[in-house]
Scaffold this active site. Sequence first.
Site, mmCIF file in Angstrom:
data_model
loop_
_atom_site.group_PDB
_atom_site.id
_atom_site.type_symbol
_atom_site.label_atom_id
_atom_site.label_comp_id
_atom_site.label_asym_id
_atom_site.label_seq_id
_atom_site.Cartn_x
_atom_site.Cartn_y
_atom_site.Cartn_z
ATOM 1 N N HIS A 64 1.155 -1.087 0.009
ATOM 2 C CA HIS A 64 -0.145 0.339 -0.279
ATOM 3 C C HIS A 64 1.129 1.382 0.014
ATOM 4 C CE1 HIS A 64 -2.952 3.239 1.494
ATOM 5 N NE2 HIS A 64 -4.029 2.132 1.483
ATOM 6 N N GLU A 83 -0.653 1.263 -4.861
ATOM 7 C CA GLU A 83 -0.605 0.233 -4.196
ATOM 8 C C GLU A 83 -0.635 -0.780 -6.114
ATOM 9 O OE1 GLU A 83 -3.718 0.362 -1.197
ATOM 10 O OE2 GLU A 83 -4.278 2.404 -1.770
HETATM 11 C C1 BG6 Z 1 -7.450 1.800 0.030
HETATM 12 C C2 BG6 Z 1 -8.711 1.794 0.470
HETATM 13 O O1 BG6 Z 1 -6.127 1.363 -0.166
HETATM 14 O O2 BG6 Z 1 -6.672 2.489 1.575
HETATM 15 C C3 BG6 Z 1 -8.771 2.619 1.164
HETATM 16 O O3 BG6 Z 1 -8.925 1.670 -1.590
HETATM 17 C C4 BG6 Z 1 -8.824 2.881 2.459
HETATM 18 O O4 BG6 Z 1 -10.566 2.553 0.653
HETATM 19 C C5 BG6 Z 1 -7.624 3.713 2.087
HETATM 20 O O5 BG6 Z 1 -9.731 4.179 3.330
HETATM 21 C C6 BG6 Z 1 -6.932 3.965 3.637
HETATM 22 O O6 BG6 Z 1 -6.814 2.912 4.165
HETATM 23 P P1 BG6 Z 1 -6.847 3.152 5.873
HETATM 24 O O7 BG6 Z 1 -6.848 1.605 6.977
HETATM 25 O O8 BG6 Z 1 -4.867 2.419 5.522
HETATM 26 O O9 BG6 Z 1 -6.974 4.087 6.807
#
Ligand code: BG6
Length: 304
Positions: free
Chosen positions: A172, A275
């Site tokens: 991510h 990502e």
């Molecule tokens: C992304 C998702 O990968 O991560 C989003 O597609 C999400 O929907 C974002 O808001 C952040 O996620 P987190 O759990 O780290 O706040």
Amino acid sequence: MSSTDLTALNSRFAIPGHVQFKEGPGGLIVAEIANSLAESTIALQGAHVMTWLPRAQEPVLWLSRFGKFAPGKSIRGGVPICWPWFGPHAEDAKLPGHGFARTVMWEVLETRVQPDGATFISFGLIETDATRAQWPHSSSAQLRVTVGAELKVELATRNTGSSPFQIGEALHTYFHISDVADMEIKGLEGCTYLDKVGGTTSKTQQGAIVIESEVDRVYLDTEVDCLIEDRGLKRQIRISTRGSHSTVVWNPWIEKAEKMGDFGPEGYRGMVCVESANAVNNVVTVLPGAEHILQAVISVEALA
Ligand code: BG6
């Protein structure tokens, strides 16, 4: 982790001029890597690559200055690992979004210097009763990172049991950009994506991606390199993948970033997540005895 553990970690895995282990922000133990090609900080919690700075470059990864660094909390920025599912759990909404890998402890398995002067470090996810309760499959997860002129991140999932299982996953990655208005993302033209803003709809990407409002998209069946063309920093970040069939592009924009609380004012302007993933219809079945590898290689090129 106690200072004795830190001493043990350094005596087993530190390499002078390459790797040492320290207490980082919020008391998290980090591997500090510095070689002639680049620098990087990686937290043992989540095997979380927090920074990567190739020599003579601005940071390539975005790390929030307002992030909460604490045991059991995911770090906002760098490369959180989403595993063994991506997004909400398919059956149980109480389980953590994006899985547990990013908030549990990983152990160092190996450190080594590569022939080109890059530094290799690998980590194994530590299973506990809590992880086994959420993921009742016999598996091992490793993260293999090479810090050099390129940053190579490999998430390896091995099925150590006798029945197949399915995983969703993502590296991510938060990228540091000059300003969201000064960049575009190329490589996904013509791809089908699920647009998750305001309900989920399926769309086709027309031209390069520009971000002018909240963006939360899962591009499906993607294999090609993605390029983040940053006119402000006069550079292009290239993301080349292997074993990745989805690409998620995310920027929370103003309201969501405010609600999240760890972006800071205007933080959303200086970042974009691209990502390397296997999500939604691209989840991966890992057969008994098999190892699946999700790999991203990140490099930086000057823009003419
Ligand atoms: C992304 C998702 O990968 O991560 C989003 O597609 C999400 O929907 C974002 O808001 C952040 O996620 P987190 O759990 O780290 O706040």
